[in-house]
Design a protein around this motif. Sequence first.
Motif, PDB file in Angstrom:
ATOM      1  N   THR A 268     -13.036   1.515  -8.869  1.00  0.00           N
ATOM      2  CA  THR A 268     -11.607   1.815  -8.913  1.00  0.00           C
ATOM      3  C   THR A 268     -11.384   3.233  -8.407  1.00  0.00           C
ATOM      4  OG1 THR A 268     -11.601   2.655 -11.180  1.00  0.00           O
ATOM      5  CG2 THR A 268     -11.376   0.280 -10.891  1.00  0.00           C
ATOM      6  N   TRP A 269     -10.264   3.442  -7.733  1.00  0.00           N
ATOM      7  CA  TRP A 269     -10.011   4.731  -7.096  1.00  0.00           C
ATOM      8  C   TRP A 269      -8.638   5.261  -7.493  1.00  0.00           C
ATOM      9  CZ3 TRP A 269     -10.868   5.491  -1.064  1.00  0.00           C
ATOM     10  CH2 TRP A 269     -11.329   6.800  -0.839  1.00  0.00           C
ATOM     11  N   PHE A 270      -7.601   4.485  -7.192  1.00  0.00           N
ATOM     12  CA  PHE A 270      -6.233   4.927  -7.481  1.00  0.00           C
ATOM     13  C   PHE A 270      -5.465   3.831  -8.223  1.00  0.00           C
ATOM     14  CE2 PHE A 270      -7.487   7.321  -3.680  1.00  0.00           C
ATOM     15  CZ  PHE A 270      -7.303   8.610  -4.158  1.00  0.00           C
ATOM     16  N   PRO A 271      -5.560   3.818  -9.574  1.00  0.00           N
ATOM     17  CA  PRO A 271      -4.733   2.888 -10.354  1.00  0.00           C
ATOM     18  C   PRO A 271      -3.358   3.503 -10.601  1.00  0.00           C
ATOM     19  CG  PRO A 271      -6.237   4.062 -11.797  1.00  0.00           C
ATOM     20  CD  PRO A 271      -6.496   4.580 -10.403  1.00  0.00           C
TER      21      PRO A 271
ATOM     22  N   LEU B 250      -0.774  -6.626  -9.587  1.00  0.00           N
ATOM     23  CA  LEU B 250      -0.323  -7.474 -10.687  1.00  0.00           C
ATOM     24  C   LEU B 250       1.185  -7.656 -10.566  1.00  0.00           C
ATOM     25  CD1 LEU B 250      -0.977  -8.954 -13.370  1.00  0.00           C
ATOM     26  CD2 LEU B 250      -0.366  -6.814 -14.539  1.00  0.00           C
ATOM     27  N   HIS B 251       1.601  -8.915 -10.477  1.00  0.00           N
ATOM     28  CA  HIS B 251       3.025  -9.260 -10.393  1.00  0.00           C
ATOM     29  C   HIS B 251       3.495  -9.828 -11.726  1.00  0.00           C
ATOM     30  CE1 HIS B 251       3.174  -9.055  -5.897  1.00  0.00           C
ATOM     31  NE2 HIS B 251       1.914  -9.438  -6.017  1.00  0.00           N
ATOM     32  N   ALA B 252       4.732  -9.517 -12.073  1.00  0.00           N
ATOM     33  CA  ALA B 252       5.435 -10.198 -13.156  1.00  0.00           C
ATOM     34  C   ALA B 252       6.648 -10.845 -12.505  1.00  0.00           C
ATOM     35  CB  ALA B 252       5.846  -9.234 -14.247  1.00  0.00           C
ATOM     36  N   GLY B 253       6.626 -12.158 -12.401  1.00  0.00           N
ATOM     37  CA  GLY B 253       7.632 -12.819 -11.584  1.00  0.00           C
ATOM     38  C   GLY B 253       7.446 -12.405 -10.141  1.00  0.00           C
ATOM     39  N   ASP B 254       8.497 -11.900  -9.511  1.00  0.00           N
ATOM     40  CA  ASP B 254       8.399 -11.436  -8.121  1.00  0.00           C
ATOM     41  C   ASP B 254       8.145  -9.936  -8.013  1.00  0.00           C
ATOM     42  OD1 ASP B 254       8.920 -13.999  -7.140  1.00  0.00           O
ATOM     43  OD2 ASP B 254      11.095 -13.701  -7.232  1.00  0.00           O
ATOM     44  N   ALA B 255       8.073  -9.242  -9.144  1.00  0.00           N
ATOM     45  CA  ALA B 255       7.988  -7.778  -9.119  1.00  0.00           C
ATOM     46  C   ALA B 255       6.543  -7.296  -9.276  1.00  0.00           C
ATOM     47  CB  ALA B 255       8.837  -7.187 -10.238  1.00  0.00           C
ATOM     48  N   PRO B 256       6.069  -6.431  -8.363  1.00  0.00           N
ATOM     49  CA  PRO B 256       4.778  -5.775  -8.603  1.00  0.00           C
ATOM     50  C   PRO B 256       4.945  -4.746  -9.716  1.00  0.00           C
ATOM     51  CG  PRO B 256       5.783  -4.914  -6.608  1.00  0.00           C
ATOM     52  CD  PRO B 256       6.681  -6.012  -7.094  1.00  0.00           C
ATOM     53  N   VAL B 257       4.115  -4.842 -10.762  1.00  0.00           N
ATOM     54  CA  VAL B 257       4.264  -3.936 -11.898  1.00  0.00           C
ATOM     55  C   VAL B 257       3.100  -2.958 -12.005  1.00  0.00           C
ATOM     56  CG1 VAL B 257       5.698  -5.540 -13.189  1.00  0.00           C
ATOM     57  CG2 VAL B 257       3.212  -5.612 -13.483  1.00  0.00           C
ATOM     58  N   ALA B 258       1.959  -3.290 -11.420  1.00  0.00           N
ATOM     59  CA  ALA B 258       0.805  -2.391 -11.442  1.00  0.00           C
ATOM     60  C   ALA B 258      -0.061  -2.678 -10.230  1.00  0.00           C
ATOM     61  CB  ALA B 258       0.004  -2.552 -12.728  1.00  0.00           C
ATOM     62  N   MET B 259      -0.693  -1.628  -9.700  1.00  0.00           N
ATOM     63  CA  MET B 259      -1.550  -1.786  -8.526  1.00  0.00           C
ATOM     64  C   MET B 259      -2.775  -0.890  -8.656  1.00  0.00           C
ATOM     65  SD  MET B 259       0.998  -2.192  -5.244  1.00  0.00           S
ATOM     66  CE  MET B 259       2.282  -1.025  -5.656  1.00  0.00           C
ATOM     67  N   LEU B 260      -3.804  -1.269  -7.931  1.00  0.00           N
ATOM     68  CA  LEU B 260      -5.048  -0.513  -7.935  1.00  0.00           C
ATOM     69  C   LEU B 260      -5.652  -0.560  -6.544  1.00  0.00           C
ATOM     70  CD1 LEU B 260      -7.603   0.832  -9.142  1.00  0.00           C
ATOM     71  CD2 LEU B 260      -8.349  -1.437  -9.836  1.00  0.00           C
ATOM     72  N   TYR B 261      -5.899   0.624  -5.981  1.00  0.00           N
ATOM     73  CA  TYR B 261      -6.645   0.709  -4.717  1.00  0.00           C
ATOM     74  C   TYR B 261      -8.064   1.122  -5.078  1.00  0.00           C
ATOM     75  CZ  TYR B 261      -7.903   1.811   0.108  1.00  0.00           C
ATOM     76  OH  TYR B 261      -8.515   1.828   1.347  1.00  0.00           O
ATOM     77  N   GLY B 262      -9.024   0.272  -4.709  1.00  0.00           N
ATOM     78  CA  GLY B 262     -10.419   0.576  -4.970  1.00  0.00           C
ATOM     79  C   GLY B 262     -11.278   0.242  -3.772  1.00  0.00           C
ATOM     80  N   LEU B 263     -12.547   0.589  -3.854  1.00  0.00           N
ATOM     81  CA  LEU B 263     -13.514   0.233  -2.826  1.00  0.00           C
ATOM     82  C   LEU B 263     -14.446  -0.824  -3.406  1.00  0.00           C
ATOM     83  CD1 LEU B 263     -14.456   3.703  -1.261  1.00  0.00           C
ATOM     84  CD2 LEU B 263     -12.711   2.063  -0.528  1.00  0.00           C
ATOM     85  N   ARG B 264     -14.703  -1.861  -2.615  1.00  0.00           N
ATOM     86  CA  ARG B 264     -15.471  -2.994  -3.102  1.00  0.00           C
ATOM     87  C   ARG B 264     -16.707  -3.235  -2.255  1.00  0.00           C
ATOM     88  NH1 ARG B 264     -12.231  -6.741  -1.643  1.00  0.00           N
ATOM     89  NH2 ARG B 264     -13.458  -8.132  -0.341  1.00  0.00           N
TER      90      ARG B 264
ATOM     91  N   LEU C 245       0.840  -1.200   0.000  1.00  0.00           N
ATOM     92  CA  LEU C 245       0.000   0.000   0.000  1.00  0.00           C
ATOM     93  C   LEU C 245       0.874   1.249   0.000  1.00  0.00           C
ATOM     94  CD1 LEU C 245      -2.746   1.367   0.143  1.00  0.00           C
ATOM     95  CD2 LEU C 245      -2.665   1.132   2.632  1.00  0.00           C
ATOM     96  N   ASP C 246       1.941   1.240   0.797  1.00  0.00           N
ATOM     97  CA  ASP C 246       2.857   2.388   0.812  1.00  0.00           C
ATOM     98  C   ASP C 246       3.505   2.586  -0.563  1.00  0.00           C
ATOM     99  OD1 ASP C 246       2.343   2.887   3.471  1.00  0.00           O
ATOM    100  OD2 ASP C 246       4.067   1.757   4.213  1.00  0.00           O
ATOM    101  N   THR C 247       3.798   1.467  -1.245  1.00  0.00           N
ATOM    102  CA  THR C 247       4.387   1.548  -2.580  1.00  0.00           C
ATOM    103  C   THR C 247       3.412   2.189  -3.557  1.00  0.00           C
ATOM    104  OG1 THR C 247       5.736  -0.424  -2.165  1.00  0.00           O
ATOM    105  CG2 THR C 247       5.424   0.227  -4.459  1.00  0.00           C
ATOM    106  N   LEU C 248       2.150   1.774  -3.493  1.00  0.00           N
ATOM    107  CA  LEU C 248       1.130   2.378  -4.363  1.00  0.00           C
ATOM    108  C   LEU C 248       1.034   3.882  -4.119  1.00  0.00           C
ATOM    109  CD1 LEU C 248      -2.349   1.267  -5.425  1.00  0.00           C
ATOM    110  CD2 LEU C 248      -2.201   3.320  -4.021  1.00  0.00           C
ATOM    111  N   ILE C 249       1.029   4.278  -2.866  1.00  0.00           N
ATOM    112  CA  ILE C 249       0.925   5.706  -2.531  1.00  0.00           C
ATOM    113  C   ILE C 249       2.123   6.466  -3.109  1.00  0.00           C
ATOM    114  CG2 ILE C 249       0.990   7.350  -0.612  1.00  0.00           C
ATOM    115  CD1 ILE C 249      -0.557   5.173   1.025  1.00  0.00           C
ATOM    116  N   ARG C 250       3.303   5.887  -2.999  1.00  0.00           N
ATOM    117  CA  ARG C 250       4.505   6.543  -3.525  1.00  0.00           C
ATOM    118  C   ARG C 250       4.440   6.663  -5.050  1.00  0.00           C
ATOM    119  NH1 ARG C 250       7.749   3.227  -1.732  1.00  0.00           N
ATOM    120  NH2 ARG C 250       8.463   2.129  -3.608  1.00  0.00           N
ATOM    121  N   TRP C 251       4.040   5.582  -5.726  1.00  0.00           N
ATOM    122  CA  TRP C 251       3.934   5.619  -7.184  1.00  0.00           C
ATOM    123  C   TRP C 251       2.906   6.652  -7.642  1.00  0.00           C
ATOM    124  CZ3 TRP C 251       3.504  -0.266  -8.837  1.00  0.00           C
ATOM    125  CH2 TRP C 251       4.733  -0.897  -8.624  1.00  0.00           C
ATOM    126  N   LYS C 252       1.721   6.595  -7.040  1.00  0.00           N
ATOM    127  CA  LYS C 252       0.629   7.468  -7.487  1.00  0.00           C
ATOM    128  C   LYS C 252       0.935   8.934  -7.191  1.00  0.00           C
ATOM    129  CE  LYS C 252      -3.407   7.874  -9.422  1.00  0.00           C
ATOM    130  NZ  LYS C 252      -3.648   7.407 -10.804  1.00  0.00           N
TER     131      LYS C 252
END
Length: 355
Positions: A251-254, A230-244, A183-190
Amino acid sequence: MDVTVLRPDELTAADLGAWGAMQRADRALANPFLAPEFARAVGHRRATARVARLSEGGRTVGFFPFERHALGAGKPIGSGFCDCQGLIHRPGLDWDPAELLRACGLALWEYDHLAAGQTPFETAGTPRVRVASPVMELNGGHRTYLERLRPKVLRAARAQERRLARDVGPLRLDFHSPDPVLLDTLIRWKSGQQRSKGRRDVLGQAWFLAILRELFDLPSESCSGTLSVLHAGDAPVAMLYGLRSREVYATWFPTYDTRFAKYSPGILLHLKLAEAAAQRGITHIDMGKGTSRYKDALKTADLSVTEGYVGRRTPGAMLCRLRMASDRTVHTAINAHPLVHRAAVRAVSAVDRLR
């Protein structure tokens, strides 16, 4: 009709149960932004947050979440980051918007993501514009969703998936990861992407992060913060924070790791997400209003979202309308000049940090 105005934390267990039943009874109200958990999380950080409880003959018939500002100006609860707004109500309920606003101490209520089925607000108010909100329809299952896509979109995505798997590693989707580090990684990327585009970085504000973290991994069927990775191998390459909720994934923060941008990882994540969501009974993924390349590629339909306001015939409402008109004029002028727009965004961000 009796109206009682409460702070979100003052809702009782009976209120929460009635609210949930109303959402389950009407698909148009199933969006997690209309859930009581969202209202309560906002209420913990915004002193202006309120909920009006509507009753008839001793029976609760509706809930109206809102914010009350100076001069009786009303906004949806979570204004500025709430992607679905309106009154949660029993099927068939009719209400008088002017009487509701009076009971809430509002001169005017302005909205920008009004849900479908809010006819009294639209009839009594001034809808300014209807905006398309793209959705990925999953009610026929994942296979049916793929059949609705343009063939060239699917072909291009599958080619990108093969390239990414070959260059980095096989793809794997975590529908929801409760890992706070991710989650911290997503916040940093976005945040980095927002700043690089000269946009206001809501994720850089501590009060908003507190709301986001309160909803994260919430054990609720009507509103739970969900981190899809979404992981490619061991690396997270894309993330999405949404409300379900039970039926809707909003979707909220892709975002994605810019090192892998050439593989279109955001589109690949959404396609994998569609399959996982359909397996869990989710009927549609709501990507939010507005257009973009990835939304145009992935959508199979558009919801109609209304922007406008409803007001009473009072001096306070007139002042609110004048201020709204002035604000729109200023926003139009700022947006017309890129240098001015970037300077305004920097100034707003500086104020947010000071707060």
